[in-house]
Design an enzyme around this catalytic site. Sequence first.
Site, mmCIF file in Angstrom:
data_model
loop_
_atom_site.group_PDB
_atom_site.id
_atom_site.type_symbol
_atom_site.label_atom_id
_atom_site.label_comp_id
_atom_site.label_asym_id
_atom_site.label_seq_id
_atom_site.Cartn_x
_atom_site.Cartn_y
_atom_site.Cartn_z
ATOM 1 N N HIS A 139 30.903 43.491 49.756
ATOM 2 C CA HIS A 139 31.301 44.287 51.012
ATOM 3 C C HIS A 139 32.148 45.519 50.695
ATOM 4 C CE1 HIS A 139 34.121 40.798 49.973
ATOM 5 N NE2 HIS A 139 34.999 41.759 50.501
ATOM 6 N N CYS A 152 44.620 30.867 48.370
ATOM 7 C CA CYS A 152 44.498 31.102 46.869
ATOM 8 C C CYS A 152 44.963 32.037 46.303
ATOM 9 C CB CYS A 152 42.869 30.715 46.848
ATOM 10 S SG CYS A 152 42.018 32.329 47.185
#
Length: 606
Positions: free
Chosen positions: A62, A165
């Site tokens: 992306h 994360c």
Amino acid sequence: MLSKEFIKMNLTGKNKNEILEEMVDILDKGGVLNDKEEYLRVVKEREATSSTGLEEGIAIPHGKTKAVKKATIAFGKSETGVDFNSLDGEKARLFFMIAAPEGTTDEHIEMLSKITNKLLNDEFREKLDNAKTENEIIKLFNTIEKKENEATIKRDGYVVAVTACPVGIAHTYMAADSLINKALELGVDIKVETNGSVGVKNELTAEDIKRATGVIIAADKSIDMDRFEGKKLIQVPVKEAIRIPEELINKTLNGEGTIFHSSSKKESKTTAKNEKTGAYKHLMNGVSNMLPLVVCGGVLIALSIALSGIKAGAGADVTNPFLKSMLDLGVTAFGLMIPVLSGYIAMSIADRPGLAPGLVGGALANTAGAGFLGGIVAGFAAGYIAKWVKNWNVPAGLRPIMPIFVIPLVSTGLVGVLMYFISSPISGFMNALTNVLKGMQAGSIFLALILGLMISFDMGGPINKVAFLFGSAMITQGVPEVMGPIAVAICIPPIGMGLATMIGGKNFEISEREAGKAAFAMGLIGITEGAIPFAAADPLRVIPSIMTGSAIGAVIAAIGKVTDHAPHGGPIVLPVVDNKLMFIIAIVVGSLITAIMVNILKKIKK
């Protein structure tokens, strides 16, 4: 945002770059790009940060740039699949490329989240893999969208969760979507906060937390925990939310978990069960923040030495002003490595109050020559000391100055005292080791074995330095036979770990696979520290592997009568080495042993 003109069922690219170019071409032909080359540059730049290859053969590259006219998704399938540096090491076959225009509020992240939401459904993913036409793809997305919209809440209870994360991209949003999907399926009301690369999204309010039946914390990095005071918590690594979302939701609704008290000195069975995970989380917080310094500093040092060369009797001979500046910059980055490791371990334990004592403790470990192992000790000590001071019951008048004055001052002082007592034994131990080595016969296999083990044990720490300085001193006394095995052992840890990430990608995180390339390059220039991030993240498997490889490589060098006339190591010293063939053989054999052994140990761990 996905229509037939942006779907290609038979991608022909044979590698990552070709696939990216092919997907960008789909968007360009669809008329959504102002500047095809600019968008491709942005996408490749994003891939260089960390791969967008996820798991189960899926990749979601992306980019967000002014080169995009409107938010659009392109989809492509590759029958054979290509290596995309995916999280699970498998080839990627299904590609979603997200194009987002500049000026939108993280629209590409929202689209990414929606896609991963659907892809977590095994049945949907299988049908997507088996689809043969563009119409089937569109129909598939419309069908699952309709099912999601028709779902209703049926069960009592309200669950809140936080996912996070270290990188803050793939696992953060996949875990959130996994919990949301499963809650939808079970008829459970849920709200999930994501702590991702774009910051906190869908933030839990005080009302959300008060109303919640329980809280799920699926995080591998430090988050704001004080707000959950008095609530029942289930804490797991972020991957568990992807793997067992139903179990976590049911446990929360059933009232399982531990009541969270920020100042509690008691630990329940659940807390004890998660203790290992907590220590690992703290360690990884330090390692992930240290990694850019290792790569940046190592590459700068490696380039400056590679372009300058090695001089017999002197080692690295960097005289060019530009290259000297490059070397100094790299050395400065390396100097920050241990303080940052310690600081962020401490910050993970005690939040912001732990950062200052952690940084100072790491700097003291560096000064004392305690290496990365000393830095880890300093980080954990600083973190738990700061956490202890943070939980003192103090008068109301003192509370405002606790985080900015009392906690850092007391914690830093106590860490300083601790490191002072550590530095003295380290110094005495180094002197004793030097005396032992002086009593051994130069050129002996046993001496080579000991030196190989010492060089690789702490990679630039006190034991490594004793062996290296001993070898350097022997050169000045006309005994280069000692430096030969050392020169081999110096480069095997980083080269071996670089090879390990190449041949066993599934056993390493994406960030480790990227660091492996830099480590390999550092090994060629004789920078042992390139292996430190791997050893810090998984010492029980990495340190024995690199010690075994280095020891065997050093012994081969001793048997082959390899000598090194420069106080340096790695293939870069080849011009000043005697018996070059055996030197190369020793490095190759030792590095392969390290790479194979560490992958075997990591597989056993799994």
